[in-house]
Design an enzyme around this catalytic site. Structure first.
Site, PDB file in Angstrom:
ATOM      1  N   CYS A  54     -43.461  55.346 -15.198  1.00  0.00           N
ATOM      2  CA  CYS A  54     -43.334  54.045 -14.533  1.00  0.00           C
ATOM      3  C   CYS A  54     -44.642  53.267 -14.639  1.00  0.00           C
ATOM      4  O   CYS A  54     -45.730  53.819 -14.439  1.00  0.00           O
ATOM      5  CB  CYS A  54     -42.962  54.241 -13.068  1.00  0.00           C
ATOM      6  N   CYS A  58     -47.944  52.613  -7.483  1.00  0.00           N
ATOM      7  CA  CYS A  58     -47.698  53.082  -6.116  1.00  0.00           C
ATOM      8  C   CYS A  58     -48.504  54.363  -5.884  1.00  0.00           C
ATOM      9  O   CYS A  58     -48.318  55.361  -6.587  1.00  0.00           O
ATOM     10  CB  CYS A  58     -46.214  53.343  -5.898  1.00  0.00           C
ATOM     11  N   CYS A  98     -27.076  59.391  -4.949  1.00  0.00           N
ATOM     12  CA  CYS A  98     -28.081  58.373  -5.234  1.00  0.00           C
ATOM     13  C   CYS A  98     -28.655  58.587  -6.627  1.00  0.00           C
ATOM     14  O   CYS A  98     -29.027  59.710  -6.976  1.00  0.00           O
ATOM     15  CB  CYS A  98     -29.193  58.424  -4.196  1.00  0.00           C
ATOM     16  N   CYS A 130     -25.224  55.187  -4.619  1.00  0.00           N
ATOM     17  CA  CYS A 130     -26.411  54.400  -4.300  1.00  0.00           C
ATOM     18  C   CYS A 130     -27.324  54.426  -5.521  1.00  0.00           C
ATOM     19  O   CYS A 130     -27.390  55.437  -6.223  1.00  0.00           O
ATOM     20  CB  CYS A 130     -27.129  54.996  -3.086  1.00  0.00           C
ATOM     21  N   CYS A 190     -30.129  49.982   1.734  1.00  0.00           N
ATOM     22  CA  CYS A 190     -30.845  51.177   2.181  1.00  0.00           C
ATOM     23  C   CYS A 190     -32.324  50.862   2.038  1.00  0.00           C
ATOM     24  O   CYS A 190     -32.815  50.682   0.919  1.00  0.00           O
ATOM     25  CB  CYS A 190     -30.440  52.382   1.326  1.00  0.00           C
ATOM     26  N   ARG A 262     -32.238  57.957   8.154  1.00  0.00           N
ATOM     27  CA  ARG A 262     -32.274  59.145   7.296  1.00  0.00           C
ATOM     28  C   ARG A 262     -33.602  59.887   7.399  1.00  0.00           C
ATOM     29  O   ARG A 262     -34.666  59.302   7.204  1.00  0.00           O
ATOM     30  CB  ARG A 262     -32.027  58.765   5.830  1.00  0.00           C
TER      31      ARG A 262
END
Length: 329
Positions: A54, A58, A98, A130, A190, A262
């Site tokens: 990626c 982050c 997901c 998801c 979400c 969650r």
């Protein structure tokens, strides 16, 4: 729905967050029972359909190409492989699948077409689907909805004030824009965040303030505890204490009473008793399976034993949709 508000102040959330823990958990448990079946827990499973490489930075993420971690880059999975994993997850009690891809944003190409096929495939299995694919435009969100996507995960991660300390490759408003695009496509949202990244209590409350003051609360709010990974900038962060996670879950339950909260990343390091307190405090969703994208997670058998001991049961797929249909009929 008198408890559901969208005009919280930071002072009000602070008053809740700083209550004595036992009082806070009791109030959250009481609110939880008002809006949810306390025996029901939504079980989700997560597949990393495209891993690593990626371009974002982050600070918590081992999939960022610029960090030297043990994560191996894998290209986009094939649809049949996703089907097989979804079948296994469903057999183990998961009602939601997901699909996560380590992308900065969705691009209109063959890979996106393949993801749409994955969504159609899992949706045809009577499972909620998801996706978490990074930023999406309004048109891309609509295409996902047309394919049968039930929910889209796009976490805000932390407060707006602390955000730049964690990520520089996109703006906080970019995240809010993607959530808005998902809403316009009538896809369930979400969105939650991570604690334990070096943020203050005010940052944790600020994150909840952003979510709780949205025009429509996220239907699902993941509360993650950082899992420090060697090679990332946050590798040396101490693990979050269980009582901090319990406090965060309880506060989320009180300010967003109708949402599913969650208990997400970080659960692998918790005892059964600590997890039980999270459920008492209002958590009613977990990820099951031995991995969350690239970090460890309890396996299905461990969770089955925990559910049996605590008297919990998996929530059926599409429960809210079915309830709405019954009301209209």
């Amino acid at each position: 729905m008198a408890d559901v508000r969208h005009n919280w102040t930071l002072e009000e959330i602070s008053e809740i967050y700083h209550k004595p823990l036992m009082e806070l958990v009791f109030e959250a448990a009481t609110m939880h029972r008002k809006y949810h079946d306390p025996k029901e827990v939504q079980v989700s499973s997560l597949i990393s359909i495209k891993t690593g490489g990626c371009p974002e930075d982050c600070a918590y993420c081992p999939q960022a190409a610029r960090y030297h971690t043990d994560v191996k880059v894998h290209k986009l999975m094939e649809v049949e492989e996703v089907r097989a994993q979804a079948e296994s997850a469903k057999a183990n009690g998961a009602s939601r699948m997901c699909l996560g891809a380590a992308w900065r944003e969705v691009r209109d190409n063959k890979d996106f077409d393949k993801v749409l096929d994955m969504v159609k495939t899992v949706n045809s299995m009577d499972m909620e689907v998801c996706c978490t694919l990074g930023m999406v435009s309004e048109e891309q969100a609509k295409r996902l909805a047309d394919a049968g996507l039930f929910a889209y995960n796009h976490n805000i991660d932390t407060s707006e004030a602390f955000y730049d300390d964690i990520i520089s490759t996109r703006e906080y408003d970019d995240r809010l824009k993607t959530i808005d695009n998902v809403r316009k496509a009538k896809i369930s949202v979400c969105s939650g965040g991570i604690i334990g990244m070096g943020e203050s209590a005010e940052d944790r409350m600020g994150m909840l303030l952003t979510l709780a003051n949205m025009d429509q609360h996220p239907e699902s709010v993941p509360v993650n505890a950082l899992v420090p990974v060697e090679g990332t900038p946050l590798a040396e962060q101490p693990r979050v204490a269980a009582h901090e996670l319990i406090r965060m879950i309880a506060t989320a339950r009180l300010v967003m009473p109708a949402s599913v909260v969650r208990l997400s990343a970080g659960r692998e390091g918790m005892s059964l008793t600590e997890q039980a307190l999270c459920f008492m405090a209002g958590a009613n969703s977990i990820f099951a399976g031995d991995k969350l994208l690239t970090t460890p997670n309890p396996d299905f058998n461990d969770d089955k034993e925990m559910f049996d001991l605590l008297g919990l049961q998996p929530r059926e797929a599409f429960k809210e949709v079915k309830k709405e249909t019954e009301v209209e009929a």
